[in-house]
Design a protein around this motif. Structure first.
Motif, mmCIF file in Angstrom:
data_model
loop_
_atom_site.group_PDB
_atom_site.id
_atom_site.type_symbol
_atom_site.label_atom_id
_atom_site.label_comp_id
_atom_site.label_asym_id
_atom_site.label_seq_id
_atom_site.Cartn_x
_atom_site.Cartn_y
_atom_site.Cartn_z
ATOM 1 N N UNK A 21 -4.060 -22.237 -34.202
ATOM 2 C CA UNK A 21 -3.404 -20.948 -34.449
ATOM 3 C C UNK A 21 -3.286 -20.147 -33.151
ATOM 4 N N UNK A 22 -4.366 -20.118 -32.418
ATOM 5 C CA UNK A 22 -4.384 -19.374 -31.164
ATOM 6 C C UNK A 22 -3.364 -19.939 -30.177
ATOM 7 N N UNK A 23 -3.337 -21.267 -30.080
ATOM 8 C CA UNK A 23 -2.394 -21.916 -29.171
ATOM 9 C C UNK A 23 -0.955 -21.656 -29.609
ATOM 10 N N UNK A 24 -0.721 -21.685 -30.933
ATOM 11 C CA UNK A 24 0.627 -21.411 -31.438
ATOM 12 C C UNK A 24 1.048 -20.012 -31.036
ATOM 13 N N UNK A 25 0.101 -19.088 -31.143
ATOM 14 C CA UNK A 25 0.387 -17.703 -30.790
ATOM 15 C C UNK A 25 0.773 -17.595 -29.317
ATOM 16 N N UNK A 26 0.018 -18.297 -28.462
ATOM 17 C CA UNK A 26 0.304 -18.211 -27.034
ATOM 18 C C UNK A 26 1.644 -18.838 -26.705
ATOM 19 N N UNK A 133 2.436 -27.533 -38.159
ATOM 20 C CA UNK A 133 2.670 -26.909 -36.857
ATOM 21 C C UNK A 133 3.650 -25.752 -36.972
ATOM 22 N N UNK A 134 4.739 -25.970 -37.734
ATOM 23 C CA UNK A 134 5.739 -24.916 -37.923
ATOM 24 C C UNK A 134 5.156 -23.714 -38.644
ATOM 25 N N UNK A 135 4.299 -23.992 -39.639
ATOM 26 C CA UNK A 135 3.719 -22.893 -40.413
ATOM 27 C C UNK A 135 2.954 -21.942 -39.495
ATOM 28 N N UNK A 136 2.297 -22.495 -38.495
ATOM 29 C CA UNK A 136 1.531 -21.633 -37.593
ATOM 30 C C UNK A 136 2.404 -21.020 -36.510
ATOM 31 N N UNK A 137 3.445 -21.743 -36.120
ATOM 32 C CA UNK A 137 4.222 -21.311 -34.963
ATOM 33 C C UNK A 137 5.331 -20.319 -35.329
ATOM 34 N N UNK A 138 6.084 -20.660 -36.385
ATOM 35 C CA UNK A 138 7.285 -19.877 -36.685
ATOM 36 C C UNK A 138 7.041 -18.380 -36.931
ATOM 37 N N UNK A 139 6.013 -17.999 -37.699
ATOM 38 C CA UNK A 139 5.821 -16.559 -37.927
ATOM 39 C C UNK A 139 5.592 -15.799 -36.634
ATOM 40 N N UNK A 140 4.820 -16.376 -35.719
ATOM 41 C CA UNK A 140 4.542 -15.690 -34.451
ATOM 42 C C UNK A 140 5.811 -15.501 -33.645
ATOM 43 N N UNK A 141 6.579 -16.593 -33.541
ATOM 44 C CA UNK A 141 7.758 -16.531 -32.696
ATOM 45 C C UNK A 141 8.756 -15.536 -33.291
#
Ligand SMILES: Nc1ncnc2c1ncn2[C@@H]1O[C@H](COP(=O)(O)OP(=O)(O)O)[C@@H](O)[C@H]1O
Ligand SMILES: [Mg+2]
Length: 575
Positions: A21-26, A133-141
């Motif tokens: 999650x943290x990495x996705x955020x970064x 991976x998308x579930x964690x990445x897409x909301x942040x982006x």
């Protein structure tokens, strides 16, 4: 109760998940940050500010390197997480299957069960590998993108959020009919594939019955139908594709129209509008991936529910007693035992018999009479529907089942060889013996020679050669395992059926000699080999109809006499 799919994912390896999650955020932050840098790059170029351009360019270069590293760690952790989750699941299933009732296995030991299971596992794996991976990445982006968009121009942002949904809605409406035809076409091709499979599995029948031309015309018909559906969807697509293109381009076109005015009026820089166009792609992306995520989530959830059903099936119920009196007079006692697999048809009806310690007993009868069922009951693989069974003096319900099975050695007609060495396959009978003992036992059951010459020795893996080992050879390996076990009760259920009668007689003589102090129950299909037993139980239609010595039963001229003379006749006639 189950807490649901998501919970089961979260519960496992929480720290790994947090790192993802943290990495996705970064990574999401950096990707949006790049859009912002793009804006400055363009503006510096237009302003001919070389210093500023160089500075921004170097920053972007540096952060790119960091991003590559972060992406790598993120992908690696995601993969690791998926692998761990899948392995735990596979292990759980494997463990469970060794503990469930035989009933569960026998009802499901079909190709279907296995292929459904592996299909379910790959659905879950797909979800973990591609959608998680998308579930964690897409909301942040998305969130970072919106923030930047507002920073560039709130007017343009609001405008975009009105336009994009309309365009997406239009494109959904337009692609509906194509989807319908594509689905139909896929179904038709599915039919063709099924036919190919049927052809492969039925190839001998097809050849033997000369069904070639029938099959070809079937193929022809199905392929034509698939082709027709394909044409229909293609025709639609030809019209729809340009329309879809116009629709998907329209946010950009409008952006240029509206954004261009904002640039001219000086509200946004050129770099700003270019960066904004990049952001539109980021806003559209979640709309594209969301249906995939939902779809793959639903499939994975359903798959996991089916797997949970397996994981929550009742386990074999075992008692706790593992001590017994070695001098108990009766080794096996059936007292008015009736048994039904399905609760309707009784396979055993009111069966009573006792086997004394050291006795050699044969059970004979037509196939389907219930002989193997008696063996399963003695092993506690099934519990009697009515009546009582005692083994070594203890009720079957009170026995600790692994202790009970430790006291019994069984050899069956069908032999499963583990994908390990020949030696290990035999050693499963008794772990405490040396290789010499294993060779000795193999000689006794006439397995030694072919193990050395055909299988290449005791240490050779059975592995892929398993298919080439004949039924008779398998049975002899199994008999070595059988003889090696230090048990009180030895049971052979048609364990020599694949041997020729000379070999069978020879091995049987050795076995009787070796097991002379043990209790031996033989279910035999050739009567010539059971003349030496103390007693014969004759089973017919789930009932014990005769019980006595070979001579006695012959004199009685009953069921045994009939069965025996029938086989003798067959032998003499050479049938
Ligand atoms: N797991 C099972 N589920 C349902 N019926 C079974 C099962 N195993 C055997 N049967 C049925 O029980 C009957 C007796 O089978 P079995 O004990 O194997 O006979 P035998 O060993 O004397 O040939 C047969 O009609 C068989 O179809
Ligand atoms: Mg049988």
């Amino acid at each position: 109760m189950r807490k649901g799919f998501i919970y089961s994912i979260l519960r496992k390896n929480l720290s790994l998940l947090l790192s993802i999650i943290l990495l996705s955020l970064m990574v999401a932050f950096i990707n949006i940050y790049f859009r912002n840098m793009e804006r400055y790059l363009i503006d510096f170029v237009l302003a001919k500010n070389l210093e500023g351009f160089k500075r921004v360019f170097l920053t972007v270069l540096l952060i790119s390197i960091v991003r590559i590293f972060l992406e790598y760690v993120k992908a690696f952790n995601l993969g690791k997480f998926a692998e761990k989750y899948m392995n735990e699941l596979r292990l759980d299933i494997g463990k469970k299957l060794t503990k469930v009732n035989l009933e569960f296995i026998e009802k499901r030991a079909t190709g279907d069960f296995i292929s459904n299971l592996s299909n379910d596992l790959s659905l879950i794996q797909n979800f973990l590998n591609s959608s998680l991976g998308d579930i964690f990445y897409q909301p942040f982006v998305f969130i970072f993108g919106v923030i930047l968009a507002f920073q560039i121009s709130w007017k343009l942002t609001l405008f975009t959020f009105v336009i994009i949904p309309i365009c997406i809605y239009l494109s959904i409406i337009i692609s509906k009919p194509v989807e319908k035809y594509t689905k139909k076409q896929q179904d038709e091709y599915g039919n063709v594939n099924t036919l190919v499979q049927d052809t492969l599995s039925g190839i001998t029948v097809i050849k033997a019955f000369n069904l070639k031309s029938e099959m070809v015309s079937l193929f022809d018909e199905k392929i034509k139908r698939a082709f027709k559906e394909g044409l229909r969807s293609a025709r639609f697509e030809v019209i729809l594709d340009p329309m879809k293109e116009i629709i998907s381009l329209s946010p950009f076109i409008m952006m240029f129209l509206f954004g261009g005015r904002l640039v001219i009026s000086g509200e946004i820089s050129v770099g700003g509008i270019m960066a904004f166009i990049g952001l539109i792609n980021i806003f559209i992306a979640p709309m594209n991936v969301l249906p995939n995520i939902i779809n793959s989530y639903r499939k994975a959830k359903a798959a996991l529910e089916r797997i949970w059903e397996i994981l929550s099936t009742e386990e074999e119920r075992s008692g706790i007693i593992n001590e017994y009196d070695p001098d108990c007079p009766y080794v096996v006692e059936f007292e008015n035992v009736s048994f039904s697999y399905d609760g309707a048809d009784y396979i055993l009806k009111d069966v009573s018999f006792k086997i004394k310690k050291g006795e050699k007993v044969a059970i004979v009868g037509e196939s389907g009479g219930g002989k193997s069922t008696i063996v399963k009951l003695i092993l506690g693989l099934y519990k009697p529907t009515k009546g009582h069974i005692k083994v070594l003096g203890i009720d079957i319900n009170e026995w600790n089942l692994s202790s009970l099975r430790g006291r019994i050695s069984v050899a069956n007609q069908d032999v499963y060889l583990f994908p390990e060495s020949v030696e290990e396959n035999i050693r499963y009978g008794n772990y405490n013996v040396d290789n010499k003992k294993i060779e000795e036992v193999s000689k006794k059951v006439l397995a030694y020679d072919f193990i050395i010459s055909d299988l290449g020795g005791f240490d050779k893996e059975i592995g892929e050669r398993a298919l080439k080992i004949s039924g008779g050879e398998r049975q002899r390996i199994a008999l070595a395992r059988f003889l090696l076990k230090e048990a009180d009760i030895f049971i052979m259920d048609e364990a020599t059926s694949a041997l020729d009668s000379d070999t069978e007689a020879q091995i049987q003589e050795t076995l009787f000699e070796e097991l002379k102090d043990k209790t031996l129950i033989v279910i035999a299909h050739r009567y010539s080999s059971i003349k030496f037993v103390d007693r014969i139980l004759v089973i017919e239609d789930g009932k014990i109809v005769e019980d006595g010595t070979h001579e006695y039963l012959l004199k009685k001229k009953g069921v045994y006499y009939k069965l025996y003379s029938k086989q003798l006749g067959e032998v003499e006639l050479g049938v």
